[in-house]
Enzyme design. Structure first.
Site, PDB file in Angstrom:
ATOM      1  N   ARG A 378      14.828  -7.417   3.373  1.00 45.90           N
ATOM      2  CA  ARG A 378      14.349  -7.055   2.035  1.00 45.90           C
ATOM      3  C   ARG A 378      15.192  -7.695   0.937  1.00 45.90           C
ATOM      4  O   ARG A 378      14.688  -8.026  -0.125  1.00 45.90           O
ATOM      5  CB  ARG A 378      14.360  -5.534   1.877  1.00 45.90           C
ATOM      6  CG  ARG A 378      13.327  -4.816   2.739  1.00 45.90           C
ATOM      7  CD  ARG A 378      13.085  -3.412   2.221  1.00 45.90           C
ATOM      8  NE  ARG A 378      12.166  -2.694   3.094  1.00 45.90           N
ATOM      9  CZ  ARG A 378      12.497  -1.622   3.789  1.00 45.90           C
ATOM     10  NH1 ARG A 378      13.716  -1.135   3.715  1.00 45.90           N
ATOM     11  NH2 ARG A 378      11.616  -0.999   4.540  1.00 45.90           N
ATOM     12  N   VAL A 500       4.560  -7.406   4.300  1.00 48.50           N
ATOM     13  CA  VAL A 500       5.571  -7.240   5.347  1.00 48.50           C
ATOM     14  C   VAL A 500       6.822  -6.536   4.818  1.00 48.50           C
ATOM     15  O   VAL A 500       7.036  -6.439   3.620  1.00 48.50           O
ATOM     16  CB  VAL A 500       5.950  -8.599   5.967  1.00 48.50           C
ATOM     17  CG1 VAL A 500       4.748  -9.225   6.637  1.00 48.50           C
ATOM     18  CG2 VAL A 500       6.505  -9.552   4.917  1.00 48.50           C
ATOM     19  N   GLU A 501       7.672  -6.070   5.746  1.00 51.52           N
ATOM     20  CA  GLU A 501       8.891  -5.322   5.428  1.00 51.52           C
ATOM     21  C   GLU A 501       8.582  -4.110   4.549  1.00 51.52           C
ATOM     22  O   GLU A 501       9.308  -3.782   3.627  1.00 51.52           O
ATOM     23  CB  GLU A 501       9.916  -6.231   4.719  1.00 51.52           C
ATOM     24  CG  GLU A 501      10.470  -7.336   5.579  1.00 51.52           C
ATOM     25  CD  GLU A 501      11.518  -6.849   6.562  1.00 51.52           C
ATOM     26  OE1 GLU A 501      11.723  -5.634   6.642  1.00 51.52           O
ATOM     27  OE2 GLU A 501      12.096  -7.691   7.257  1.00 51.52           O
ATOM     28  N   GLY A 502       7.474  -3.438   4.830  1.00 49.79           N
ATOM     29  CA  GLY A 502       7.036  -2.304   4.022  1.00 49.79           C
ATOM     30  C   GLY A 502       6.030  -2.786   3.000  1.00 49.79           C
ATOM     31  O   GLY A 502       6.355  -3.571   2.109  1.00 49.79           O
TER      32      GLY A 502
END
Length: 824
Positions: A378, A500-502
């Site tokens: 992130r 992606v990544e949340g």
């Protein structure tokens, strides 16, 4: 007047003490002294005595612990314990895994700007700079993005080999294990540069250097695991992937249904204790080519082979690709950005306990391990990718807008295009500052949980907006795909980063403020921990100290928010130079406003705030924009406060302040308790909303920087691949800008003379011949105009194809299968 004077003095003393955050005893002494002065100066005695009585009524119970603790703190502790929202173990782990940096100051209502400005300027080592200028530059030169995205749907073999041979998969792996041992800042710089030429290449390099086997092994691996796997990961002998997301557990990774049962099994020809895995994963980057798969699963021990705990919890294991029962599925195809991505499944996949990352000691601690490592993806990979695309987009689009002409003018001179170009420039400046700030935090050894979510969400959101404006300015040039197109694939790739990544919607509405309100708040976490202490005396003492610290903090922020709103942030001590001091004052104001809104929301809504996602999202926007502004001001200072960057800084800053006021206004207008809504509005916006979007005049200055060779434009281009070469059409266009600017006066002179002449030549070369013969231009100027025409043609030309060239190589096979199924 003599009647009102004691009460005015009493209130003013309280306001000044609250603004400066003086201790309660100091406030009581000041207020008492002023009331004594009122008495001596002849103010109304009755009014003075009443004001003094109010002072004693407030001060004495609060200053005397023997009264305060049993009669005030103890009842409030019981009430607090009842309303305290329950924290699951998952939430607790997520909160405790992150560290708090300067973002904590933004939640304080009175940021200590010295903490931010004293941080060292992010700089690469000589070795890192040499790698960026050498192997990374060479890798960019080798990239043919059209070949990757359309012809092969993969990197060519020579790129794979170059990446492995030069240890691009081992940027962060320590040198003692065969890696390059570079910093997180260097990771950011490499991904940023690669992303400016190919999102597919940046993804391929970025994933192994973020959340994955190498990162987890460096933090938690056993010595044996590190010695064996890290050298193989560094040189590309092993290609890693990490399998977390599944069909029934996307953003809610703690609910993964994949499981592993502790059991005996065969490994290496011997019977050993291990785990039998059943898993179904998808969206796993590098899975189709991975040789080492990291797997997250819930671990169970129904037979008690490891102890009494049957549900051990989320655990992480390393599974070699050739393990029996493991299946790597066919590839996913994410929006014409063909980085290797696909599903991973398996039934009864046996691995020994030694394949658990960290060994048996880390069984059940997988969620904690993931939370502590997620900040890399992130904080670095996605923000850096966004930064590379946005910075390159700003520079190339500025050059294109100067070169491309309509109606005899560069299209960048039209106000509509200028407005879009200003947005591109301002947002690219903000993205660059934000992505570097979070990477620098990781490089300093922090685990920036809240800044990482801010950076992931806002960098990717702004990058998508930049890509849209880039496409709009390029028009047909942007939508016709081919080797000459440098904008279309980036625009297609942006939604991938959003998900992606949340997913961004959840990141904004649940994570930024949800984590920030507890983790960054100077008192809330302390109060929560105090309320959970077992010793009753210690619990009361700790809660008392933190509760009344919190109350004083809340009163101070209310006063500060009102004062700054009342004075339009014109007064108050602030750092910075004459240009930026006003910016810092504005941030002081909105920091106090955020603190007031956060405290009020948590106090009145309690556990319900968790489900008020719109309110949480808006307050998260305020925190985010404060952090973005801080990052931009830090960057401005680190670069020596260049005057040339002021239009970019000002555009991005005013855009952020307008978003802050919009978010605060939305939160207030929709606050569920109406009387509180009115009171907060008067406190936060005593004169109403004042912020406006960046002006057209400011936008004109920001856009002009991108269309003119200058220091500000050079700084924008730093760290992205703009080398003019055959496979970098954007770099070629960017390189034309200085020559185009020099040729423009000659072009204007020639076109004016041509318009007023009776020359009949229709072809450009013939017109140039006439211009030289007539003396309008010299032979050297003719050469300039010929070069200008060639550069313009290269900039505006698009590709065309035979129909067969656009068909997938597997088209015939796929069509044959479809026809056979239809016939059957």
């Amino acid at each position: 007047m003599s009647i009102a004077l004691p009460f005015v003095v009493f209130l003013l003393a309280g306001a000044v003490a609250a603004y400066h955050r003086l201790r309660l005893a100091v406030w009581a002494a000041i207020a008492g002294s002023l009331l004594l002065a009122c008495w001596l100066l002849g103010a109304n005695p009755a009014a003075t005595l009443v004001a003094a009585g109010l002072l004693l009524l407030i001060a004495l119970p609060l200053l005397l612990p023997g009264i305060r603790k049993p009669y005030l703190t103890a009842p409030l502790l019981r009430f607090y314990t009842r309303i305290l929202p329950p924290l699951s173990e998952t939430e607790r782990t997520a909160l405790e895994s992150g560290t708090v940096g300067f973002e904590g100051q933004l939640f304080s209502g009175k940021p200590d700007w010295r903490q931010l400005l004293s941080q060292p300027k992010p700089e690469l080592s000589a070795e890192e700079q040499a790698f960026l200028d050498g192997p990374c530059e060479q890798l960019c030169r080798m990239v043919d993005d059209w070949d990757i995205t359309h012809v092969r749907a993969d990197l060519p073999p020579e790129l794979w080999q170059y990446i492995k041979a030069n240890k691009f998969f081992g940027l962060n792996i320590p040198k003692e294990y065969g890696g390059l041992g570079f910093s997180a800042l260097m990771n950011h710089k490499v991904i940023q540069k690669l992303a400016s030429i190919s999102a597919t290449v940046s993804s391929t390099v970025g994933v192994p250097n973020s959340l994955g086997p190498a990162e987890l092994l460096m933090h938690y691996g056993t010595d044996e695991q590190k010695r064996y796997y890290l050298p193989r990961l560094a040189d590309g002998t092993e290609v890693p992937c990490f399998a977390l997301t599944g069909p029934f557990a996307g953003s809610d990774a703690t609910s993964i249904p994949d499981y592993g049962i502790v059991a005996m099994g065969e490994w290496g020809g011997a019977q050993v204790l291990g785990i039998r895995l059943t898993l179904n994963k998808r969206y796993i980057t590098l899975a189709p080519v991975a040789t080492l798969i990291g797997v997250a699963f819930r671990m169970y021990d129904p037979d008690g082979l490891l102890g009494d705990n049957k549900d051990i919890g989320i655990s992480l294991a390393l599974v070699p690709r050739d393990t029996p029962g493991l299946r790597i599925g066919r590839r996913h195809f994410p929006l014409n950005n063909p980085f290797q991505n696909g599903p991973v499944q398996g039934e009864d996949v046996f691995v020994p306990l030694s394949q658990l990352i960290g060994g048996e000691d880390y069984a059940g601690r997988g969620w904690q391990m993931l939370m502590e490592c997620l900040s890399i993806g992130r904080s670095i990979t996605l923000p850096s990718t966004a930064s590379g695309g946005a910075k390159a987009g700003a520079c190339v689009t500025g050059a294109y807008a100067r070169i491309r002409k309509q109606f005899g003018l560069s299209i960048g001179r039209f106000e509509g295009v200028e407005e879009a170009l200003a947005r591109i420039a301002g947002k690219a400046y903000a993205i660059s500052a934000l992505s570097q700030a979070t990477a620098a935090a990781v490089a300093r050894g922090e685990n920036p949980a809240v800044p990482s979510t801010i950076a992931k969400y806002h960098c990717t959101q702004m990058a998508r907006e930049v890509a849209t404006d880039v496409m709009d300015i390029h028009g047909g040039k942007g939508i016709i795909l081919g080797p000459r197109n440098y904008a279309g694939r980036n625009w297609q790739a942006l939604p991938i980063m959003i998900t992606v990544e949340g997913a961004n919607i959840m990141t904004r509405s649940l994570m930024i403020f949800g984590q920030g309100a507890i983790l960054c708040h100077p008192w809330v976490m302390k109060e929560m921990k105090a309320a959970q202490l077992q010793d009753p005396v210690q619990r009361l003492d700790e809660f008392d100290r933190n509760l009344f610290g919190h109350i004083g903090y809340a009163i101070s922020n209310a006063v500060r928010a009102f004062w700054y709103g009342l004075t339009w942030s014109k007064f108050g001590a602030a750092p910075g130079d004459a240009y930026t001091r006003r910016f810092y004052r504005k941030l002081d104001r909105y920091s106090a406003a955020l603190a007031v809104m956060a405290d009020t929301s948590m106090l009145l809504l309690g556990g319900k705030l968790k489900f008020k996602e719109s309110l949480s999202g808006r307050l998260g926007d305020v925190l985010s924009q404060l952090y973005i502004c801080s990052a931009m001001l830090k960057r401005y200072q680190d670069e020596g406060c260049p005057e040339g960057d002021q239009p970019l800084l000002a555009w991005a800053f005013h855009d952020a302040i307008n978003k802050i006021e919009s978010a605060l206004s939305g939160a207030l207008r929709n606050f569920p308790i109406r009387p509180v809504r009115w009171l907060l509005w008067a406190l936060v916006f005593p004169w109403g909303r004042r912020a406006t979007p960046p002006s057209d005049r400011l936008g004109h200055r920001a856009a002009a920087l991108m269309m003119t060779p200058c220091d500000a434009r050079t700084r924008m281009a730093q760290g992205v691949f703009l080398t003019p070469c055959a496979n970098n059409p954007g770099g070629r266009i960017d390189s034309y800008l200085p020559k185009v600017v020099l040729a423009e006066p000659v072009e204007r002179k020639f076109l004016k003379a041509l318009k007023n002449s009776d020359i009949e030549a229709l072809e450009f070369p013939a017109q140039l011949d006439e211009g030289v013969r007539e003396g309008w231009i010299s032979a050297e100027e003719r050469r300039q105009l010929e070069e200008l025409r060639a550069m313009t043609l290269d900039a505006i030309t698009v590709d065309d194809f035979e129909s067969e060239e656009l068909r997938s190589a597997g088209y015939a096979t796929l069509y044959g299968r479809t026809a056979a199924r239809t016939a059957a």
